[in-house]
Design a protein around this motif. Structure first.
Motif, PDB file in Angstrom:
ATOM      1  N   GLN A 168      -1.162  18.185   5.919  1.00 45.78           N
ATOM      2  CA  GLN A 168      -0.484  17.977   5.038  1.00 45.78           C
ATOM      3  C   GLN A 168      -0.187  16.628   4.658  1.00 45.78           C
ATOM      4  O   GLN A 168       0.008  16.203   3.480  1.00 45.78           O
ATOM      5  N   PHE A 169      -0.081  15.882   5.616  1.00 48.55           N
ATOM      6  CA  PHE A 169       0.107  14.517   5.489  1.00 48.55           C
ATOM      7  C   PHE A 169      -0.961  13.790   4.730  1.00 48.55           C
ATOM      8  O   PHE A 169      -0.927  13.104   3.903  1.00 48.55           O
ATOM      9  N   LEU A 170      -2.162  13.866   5.244  1.00 45.84           N
ATOM     10  CA  LEU A 170      -3.438  13.507   4.374  1.00 45.84           C
ATOM     11  C   LEU A 170      -3.652  14.066   3.358  1.00 45.84           C
ATOM     12  O   LEU A 170      -4.022  13.368   2.268  1.00 45.84           O
ATOM     13  N   ALA A 171      -3.232  15.507   2.986  1.00 45.43           N
ATOM     14  CA  ALA A 171      -3.129  15.913   1.622  1.00 45.43           C
ATOM     15  C   ALA A 171      -2.413  15.274   0.232  1.00 45.43           C
ATOM     16  O   ALA A 171      -2.940  15.135  -0.687  1.00 45.43           O
ATOM     17  N   ARG A 172      -1.438  14.552   0.798  1.00 43.86           N
ATOM     18  CA  ARG A 172      -0.559  13.707   0.157  1.00 43.86           C
ATOM     19  C   ARG A 172      -1.263  12.366  -0.352  1.00 43.86           C
ATOM     20  O   ARG A 172      -1.425  12.149  -1.456  1.00 43.86           O
ATOM     21  N   HIS A 173      -1.872  12.028   0.675  1.00 46.11           N
ATOM     22  CA  HIS A 173      -2.705  10.668   0.161  1.00 46.11           C
ATOM     23  C   HIS A 173      -3.980  11.061  -0.506  1.00 46.11           C
ATOM     24  O   HIS A 173      -4.359  10.411  -1.616  1.00 46.11           O
ATOM     25  N   ASP A 174      -4.541  12.106  -0.234  1.00 46.75           N
ATOM     26  CA  ASP A 174      -5.704  12.552  -0.895  1.00 46.75           C
ATOM     27  C   ASP A 174      -5.442  12.707  -2.515  1.00 46.75           C
ATOM     28  O   ASP A 174      -6.078  12.434  -3.424  1.00 46.75           O
ATOM     29  N   HIS A 175      -4.169  13.482  -2.572  1.00 51.10           N
ATOM     30  CA  HIS A 175      -3.818  13.769  -4.081  1.00 51.10           C
ATOM     31  C   HIS A 175      -3.557  12.355  -4.736  1.00 51.10           C
ATOM     32  O   HIS A 175      -4.030  12.370  -6.037  1.00 51.10           O
ATOM     33  N   ALA A 176      -2.869  11.592  -4.013  1.00 48.64           N
ATOM     34  CA  ALA A 176      -2.637  10.165  -4.744  1.00 48.64           C
ATOM     35  C   ALA A 176      -3.898   9.505  -5.197  1.00 48.64           C
ATOM     36  O   ALA A 176      -3.956   9.107  -6.239  1.00 48.64           O
ATOM     37  N   LEU A 177      -4.781   9.415  -4.244  1.00 50.13           N
ATOM     38  CA  LEU A 177      -6.055   8.974  -4.731  1.00 50.13           C
ATOM     39  C   LEU A 177      -6.882   9.362  -5.477  1.00 50.13           C
ATOM     40  O   LEU A 177      -7.542   8.659  -6.418  1.00 50.13           O
ATOM     41  N   ALA A 178      -6.784  10.995  -5.686  1.00 54.10           N
ATOM     42  CA  ALA A 178      -7.710  11.418  -6.582  1.00 54.10           C
ATOM     43  C   ALA A 178      -6.975  11.496  -7.987  1.00 54.10           C
ATOM     44  O   ALA A 178      -7.635  11.212  -9.109  1.00 54.10           O
ATOM     45  N   VAL A 179      -5.679  11.344  -8.208  1.00 54.29           N
ATOM     46  CA  VAL A 179      -5.062  11.037  -9.526  1.00 54.29           C
ATOM     47  C   VAL A 179      -5.143   9.674  -9.870  1.00 54.29           C
ATOM     48  O   VAL A 179      -5.462   9.367 -11.123  1.00 54.29           O
ATOM     49  N   LEU A 180      -5.228   8.636  -9.259  1.00 56.41           N
ATOM     50  CA  LEU A 180      -4.994   7.218  -9.130  1.00 56.41           C
ATOM     51  C   LEU A 180      -6.131   6.281  -9.173  1.00 56.41           C
ATOM     52  O   LEU A 180      -6.290   5.585  -9.836  1.00 56.41           O
ATOM     53  N   ARG A 181      -7.324   6.630  -8.434  1.00 61.59           N
ATOM     54  CA  ARG A 181      -8.291   5.915  -8.148  1.00 61.59           C
ATOM     55  C   ARG A 181      -8.999   5.427  -9.495  1.00 61.59           C
ATOM     56  O   ARG A 181      -9.646   4.114  -9.452  1.00 61.59           O
ATOM     57  N   SER A 182      -9.139   6.396 -10.753  1.00 66.25           N
ATOM     58  CA  SER A 182      -9.812   5.644 -11.777  1.00 66.25           C
ATOM     59  C   SER A 182      -8.846   4.669 -12.598  1.00 66.25           C
ATOM     60  O   SER A 182      -9.675   4.087 -13.427  1.00 66.25           O
ATOM     61  N   GLN A 183      -7.773   4.429 -12.048  1.00 69.39           N
ATOM     62  CA  GLN A 183      -6.829   3.567 -12.681  1.00 69.39           C
ATOM     63  C   GLN A 183      -6.835   2.312 -12.135  1.00 69.39           C
ATOM     64  O   GLN A 183      -6.060   1.329 -12.614  1.00 69.39           O
ATOM     65  N   VAL A 184      -7.380   1.877 -10.864  1.00 64.47           N
ATOM     66  CA  VAL A 184      -7.255   0.690 -10.130  1.00 64.47           C
ATOM     67  C   VAL A 184      -8.032  -0.436 -10.746  1.00 64.47           C
ATOM     68  O   VAL A 184      -8.954  -0.069 -11.653  1.00 64.47           O
ATOM     69  N   ARG A 185      -7.724  -1.630 -10.711  1.00 62.58           N
ATOM     70  CA  ARG A 185      -8.573  -2.496 -11.213  1.00 62.58           C
ATOM     71  C   ARG A 185      -9.735  -2.505 -10.605  1.00 62.58           C
ATOM     72  O   ARG A 185     -10.006  -1.962  -9.446  1.00 62.58           O
TER      73      ARG A 185
END
Length: 201
Positions: free
Chosen positions: A68-85
């Motif tokens: 569940q802890f890793l799933a929080r990070h996975d969700h954030a990365l999935a939502v945000l990674r296309s928006q990083v510089r």
């Protein structure tokens, strides 16, 4: 026991939707790239503290809570990674690949994520995702023996100190308009670490 399915799609079954945290307080105008590190830390502190408090509740010795802890990070990365510089894409993609690998070993399924159409400043998003690597040595000691740790053990190619120097230079050059966008993006990025509901596959 069937594997847990982490539901991150807004139209997912079981009426499970990601719950996002509230934003930090209003942006306060401050000048200069030299002080911008203090500004962004101050103006995202509320959202940062919420994430830290919630993450600290997970007992990482067990596979279910650790997943569940890793799933929080996975969700954030999935939502945000296309928006990083662009310069951060390689490290962020490597983080995403590793957290998903760990989740597969734990028997968690990754669901598709519905992302926000809002375009965020890439530096602000990268600030939060790269900053999530802080404290991994302490975190590593809390993880149960035999559990997968590819994500936690990953070392980015760009060290945090150098990233902050680049952030401050970018903020100084862009002035108040750009600084406000960076802070807003960071505040929004913290929301992506909000709690997820789960249901059985």
């Amino acid at each position: 026991m069937p594997p847990s399915m982490v539901v991150t799609d807004l139209n997912a079954p079981c009426d499970a939707k990601p719950a996002f945290m509230g934003l930090a307080g209003p942006i306060v105008i401050d000048a200069g790239g030299e002080n911008f590190r203090q500004r962004i830390r101050s103006e995202t502190r509320s959202a940062h503290d919420v994430v830290d408090d919630e993450m600290s509740l997970f007992d990482l010795r067990g596979s279910e809570a650790y997943g569940q802890f890793l799933a929080r990070h996975d969700h954030a990365l999935a939502v945000l990674r296309s928006q990083v510089r662009g310069e951060d894409h390689s490290d962020i993609q490597a983080m995403a690949d590793r957290v998903r690998a760990d989740l597969r070993i734990l028997g968690f399924e990754h669901a598709e994520v519905t992302t926000s159409p809002e375009r965020l400043d890439g530096f602000g998003v990268s600030y939060v995702l790269r900053g999530s690597r802080m404290g991994t040595r302490v975190l590593r000691a809390r993880i149960g023996l035999g559990l997968p740790t590819q994500y936690v053990d990953f070392t980015p190619s760009l060290v945090w100190r150098d990233f902050l120097s680049e952030l401050e230079a970018y903020a100084a050059e862009g002035g108040e308009a750009v600084q406000g966008k960076i802070v807003h993006a960071a505040q929004r990025a913290f929301e992506a670490f909000g709690p997820l509901q789960t249901c059985q596959a």
